[in-house]
Design a protein around this motif. Structure first.
Motif, PDB file in Angstrom:
ATOM      1  N   VAL A   7       0.840  -1.204   0.000  1.00  0.00           N
ATOM      2  CA  VAL A   7       0.000   0.000   0.000  1.00  0.00           C
ATOM      3  C   VAL A   7       0.876   1.255   0.000  1.00  0.00           C
ATOM      4  O   VAL A   7       0.644   2.191  -0.775  1.00  0.00           O
ATOM      5  N   LEU A   8       1.898   1.269   0.837  1.00  0.00           N
ATOM      6  CA  LEU A   8       2.794   2.417   0.915  1.00  0.00           C
ATOM      7  C   LEU A   8       3.535   2.635  -0.403  1.00  0.00           C
ATOM      8  O   LEU A   8       3.692   3.773  -0.863  1.00  0.00           O
ATOM      9  N   LYS A   9       3.966   1.552  -1.026  1.00  0.00           N
ATOM     10  CA  LYS A   9       4.670   1.651  -2.315  1.00  0.00           C
ATOM     11  C   LYS A   9       3.762   2.272  -3.380  1.00  0.00           C
ATOM     12  O   LYS A   9       4.192   3.150  -4.130  1.00  0.00           O
ATOM     13  N   LEU A  10       2.498   1.850  -3.413  1.00  0.00           N
ATOM     14  CA  LEU A  10       1.551   2.394  -4.382  1.00  0.00           C
ATOM     15  C   LEU A  10       1.232   3.856  -4.074  1.00  0.00           C
ATOM     16  O   LEU A  10       1.109   4.678  -4.985  1.00  0.00           O
ATOM     17  N   PHE A  11       1.128   4.193  -2.790  1.00  0.00           N
ATOM     18  CA  PHE A  11       0.889   5.575  -2.361  1.00  0.00           C
ATOM     19  C   PHE A  11       2.015   6.480  -2.866  1.00  0.00           C
ATOM     20  O   PHE A  11       1.766   7.538  -3.456  1.00  0.00           O
ATOM     21  N   LYS A  12       3.247   6.052  -2.667  1.00  0.00           N
ATOM     22  CA  LYS A  12       4.406   6.837  -3.118  1.00  0.00           C
ATOM     23  C   LYS A  12       4.456   6.925  -4.639  1.00  0.00           C
ATOM     24  O   LYS A  12       4.787   7.976  -5.199  1.00  0.00           O
ATOM     25  N   LEU A  13       4.127   5.830  -5.326  1.00  0.00           N
ATOM     26  CA  LEU A  13       4.126   5.821  -6.795  1.00  0.00           C
ATOM     27  C   LEU A  13       3.101   6.812  -7.344  1.00  0.00           C
ATOM     28  O   LEU A  13       3.380   7.546  -8.292  1.00  0.00           O
ATOM     29  N   LEU A  14       1.923   6.846  -6.743  1.00  0.00           N
ATOM     30  CA  LEU A  14       0.902   7.806  -7.174  1.00  0.00           C
ATOM     31  C   LEU A  14       1.394   9.237  -6.996  1.00  0.00           C
ATOM     32  O   LEU A  14       1.176  10.089  -7.871  1.00  0.00           O
ATOM     33  N   HIS A  15       2.070   9.522  -5.888  1.00  0.00           N
ATOM     34  CA  HIS A  15       2.576  10.880  -5.672  1.00  0.00           C
ATOM     35  C   HIS A  15       3.703  11.222  -6.650  1.00  0.00           C
ATOM     36  O   HIS A  15       3.772  12.351  -7.150  1.00  0.00           O
ATOM     37  N   ARG A  16       4.576  10.269  -6.957  1.00  0.00           N
ATOM     38  CA  ARG A  16       5.630  10.531  -7.952  1.00  0.00           C
ATOM     39  C   ARG A  16       5.023  10.766  -9.328  1.00  0.00           C
ATOM     40  O   ARG A  16       5.446  11.675 -10.062  1.00  0.00           O
ATOM     41  N   THR A  17       4.032   9.976  -9.685  1.00  0.00           N
ATOM     42  CA  THR A  17       3.356  10.147 -10.974  1.00  0.00           C
ATOM     43  C   THR A  17       2.663  11.498 -11.028  1.00  0.00           C
ATOM     44  O   THR A  17       2.738  12.204 -12.038  1.00  0.00           O
ATOM     45  N   ARG A  18       2.010  11.884  -9.952  1.00  0.00           N
ATOM     46  CA  ARG A  18       1.337  13.193  -9.857  1.00  0.00           C
ATOM     47  C   ARG A  18       2.335  14.322 -10.098  1.00  0.00           C
ATOM     48  O   ARG A  18       2.068  15.257 -10.854  1.00  0.00           O
ATOM     49  N   GLN A  19       3.517  14.216  -9.475  1.00  0.00           N
ATOM     50  CA  GLN A  19       4.520  15.273  -9.627  1.00  0.00           C
ATOM     51  C   GLN A  19       5.030  15.368 -11.061  1.00  0.00           C
ATOM     52  O   GLN A  19       5.317  16.458 -11.557  1.00  0.00           O
ATOM     53  N   GLU A  20       5.123  14.244 -11.734  1.00  0.00           N
ATOM     54  CA  GLU A  20       5.597  14.250 -13.119  1.00  0.00           C
ATOM     55  C   GLU A  20       4.512  14.727 -14.080  1.00  0.00           C
ATOM     56  O   GLU A  20       4.764  15.562 -14.956  1.00  0.00           O
ATOM     57  N   VAL A  21       3.297  14.232 -13.912  1.00  0.00           N
ATOM     58  CA  VAL A  21       2.206  14.540 -14.840  1.00  0.00           C
ATOM     59  C   VAL A  21       1.771  15.995 -14.742  1.00  0.00           C
ATOM     60  O   VAL A  21       1.502  16.637 -15.753  1.00  0.00           O
ATOM     61  N   PHE A  22       1.710  16.529 -13.534  1.00  0.00           N
ATOM     62  CA  PHE A  22       1.225  17.897 -13.335  1.00  0.00           C
ATOM     63  C   PHE A  22       2.343  18.886 -13.039  1.00  0.00           C
ATOM     64  O   PHE A  22       2.113  19.917 -12.393  1.00  0.00           O
ATOM     65  N   LYS A  23       3.542  18.598 -13.529  1.00  0.00           N
ATOM     66  CA  LYS A  23       4.699  19.472 -13.302  1.00  0.00           C
ATOM     67  C   LYS A  23       4.367  20.912 -13.706  1.00  0.00           C
ATOM     68  O   LYS A  23       3.749  21.153 -14.735  1.00  0.00           O
ATOM     69  N   ASN A  24       4.760  21.860 -12.870  1.00  0.00           N
ATOM     70  CA  ASN A  24       4.576  23.302 -13.093  1.00  0.00           C
ATOM     71  C   ASN A  24       3.117  23.761 -13.038  1.00  0.00           C
ATOM     72  O   ASN A  24       2.808  24.866 -13.451  1.00  0.00           O
ATOM     73  N   ASP A  25       2.205  22.926 -12.572  1.00  0.00           N
ATOM     74  CA  ASP A  25       0.801  23.302 -12.423  1.00  0.00           C
ATOM     75  C   ASP A  25       0.432  23.157 -10.946  1.00  0.00           C
ATOM     76  O   ASP A  25      -0.039  22.104 -10.513  1.00  0.00           O
ATOM     77  N   THR A  26       0.660  24.214 -10.177  1.00  0.00           N
ATOM     78  CA  THR A  26       0.506  24.130  -8.723  1.00  0.00           C
ATOM     79  C   THR A  26      -0.919  23.777  -8.300  1.00  0.00           C
ATOM     80  O   THR A  26      -1.104  23.019  -7.345  1.00  0.00           O
ATOM     81  N   ARG A  27      -1.896  24.279  -9.014  1.00  0.00           N
ATOM     82  CA  ARG A  27      -3.287  23.988  -8.654  1.00  0.00           C
ATOM     83  C   ARG A  27      -3.613  22.506  -8.850  1.00  0.00           C
ATOM     84  O   ARG A  27      -4.210  21.866  -7.978  1.00  0.00           O
ATOM     85  N   ALA A  28      -3.193  21.948  -9.978  1.00  0.00           N
ATOM     86  CA  ALA A  28      -3.440  20.523 -10.241  1.00  0.00           C
ATOM     87  C   ALA A  28      -2.612  19.640  -9.307  1.00  0.00           C
ATOM     88  O   ALA A  28      -3.094  18.604  -8.838  1.00  0.00           O
ATOM     89  N   LEU A  29      -1.376  20.042  -9.038  1.00  0.00           N
ATOM     90  CA  LEU A  29      -0.533  19.281  -8.109  1.00  0.00           C
ATOM     91  C   LEU A  29      -1.175  19.198  -6.727  1.00  0.00           C
ATOM     92  O   LEU A  29      -1.225  18.124  -6.116  1.00  0.00           O
ATOM     93  N   GLU A  30      -1.672  20.318  -6.240  1.00  0.00           N
ATOM     94  CA  GLU A  30      -2.283  20.351  -4.908  1.00  0.00           C
ATOM     95  C   GLU A  30      -3.599  19.570  -4.881  1.00  0.00           C
ATOM     96  O   GLU A  30      -3.869  18.827  -3.935  1.00  0.00           O
ATOM     97  N   ALA A  31      -4.406  19.707  -5.918  1.00  0.00           N
ATOM     98  CA  ALA A  31      -5.680  18.978  -5.969  1.00  0.00           C
ATOM     99  C   ALA A  31      -5.439  17.471  -6.010  1.00  0.00           C
ATOM    100  O   ALA A  31      -6.117  16.710  -5.303  1.00  0.00           O
ATOM    101  N   ALA A  32      -4.474  17.037  -6.795  1.00  0.00           N
ATOM    102  CA  ALA A  32      -4.165  15.612  -6.885  1.00  0.00           C
ATOM    103  C   ALA A  32      -3.586  15.108  -5.561  1.00  0.00           C
ATOM    104  O   ALA A  32      -3.926  14.007  -5.101  1.00  0.00           O
ATOM    105  N   ARG A  33      -2.736  15.895  -4.929  1.00  0.00           N
ATOM    106  CA  ARG A  33      -2.155  15.509  -3.631  1.00  0.00           C
ATOM    107  C   ARG A  33      -3.260  15.316  -2.599  1.00  0.00           C
ATOM    108  O   ARG A  33      -3.294  14.303  -1.883  1.00  0.00           O
ATOM    109  N   GLN A  34      -4.181  16.267  -2.539  1.00  0.00           N
ATOM    110  CA  GLN A  34      -5.275  16.172  -1.573  1.00  0.00           C
ATOM    111  C   GLN A  34      -6.158  14.958  -1.840  1.00  0.00           C
ATOM    112  O   GLN A  34      -6.561  14.257  -0.909  1.00  0.00           O
ATOM    113  N   LYS A  35      -6.448  14.687  -3.104  1.00  0.00           N
ATOM    114  CA  LYS A  35      -7.320  13.557  -3.457  1.00  0.00           C
ATOM    115  C   LYS A  35      -6.652  12.224  -3.109  1.00  0.00           C
ATOM    116  O   LYS A  35      -7.298  11.328  -2.542  1.00  0.00           O
TER     117      LYS A  35
END
Length: 106
Positions: A7-35
């Motif tokens: 579970v922890l590995k998948l949690f971290k993978l989702l956050h790494r993917t979020r950082q790559e996919v929404f790079k330079n988009d602070t609003r999308a980065l924060e929304a994805a992090r919260q979700k």
């Protein structure tokens, strides 16, 4: 304990993917992090093995969809959008042929 690590590995993978996919988009980065955090927190007390497996499958599928389907875009004018695809999304263009070419035998 192995399940917790998965579970922890998948949690971290989702956050790494979020950082790559929404790079330079602070609003999308924060929304994805919260979700991501909200969904994992809402299900942290789940004990049913079947339900945990289902949730892991859903999270894994979401990670794949984010990584393979999301493209950033920027409004440049009122009627124009600039697409910013990531390098890992770009593929070589293979031309389509109506008639197959014959292979020459040597």
């Amino acid at each position: 304990m192995a399940r917790r690590g998965q579970v922890l590995k998948l949690f971290k993978l989702l956050h790494r993917t979020r950082q790559e996919v929404f790079k330079n988009d602070t609003r999308a980065l924060e929304a994805a992090r919260q979700k991501i955090n909200e969904e994992f927190k809402n299900n942290q007390d789940e004990t049913s093995e079947e339900k945990i497996n289902e949730l892991l499958k859903i999270a894994s599928d979401i990670e794949v969809i984010l990584r393979t389907s999301v493209i950033q875009a920027v409004h440049t004018d009122s009627d124009r959008i600039l697409l910013i695809p990531r390098k890992d999304l770009l593929q070589d263009n293979t031309p389509y042929f109506d008639k197959p070419t014959k292979k020459h035998e040597s």
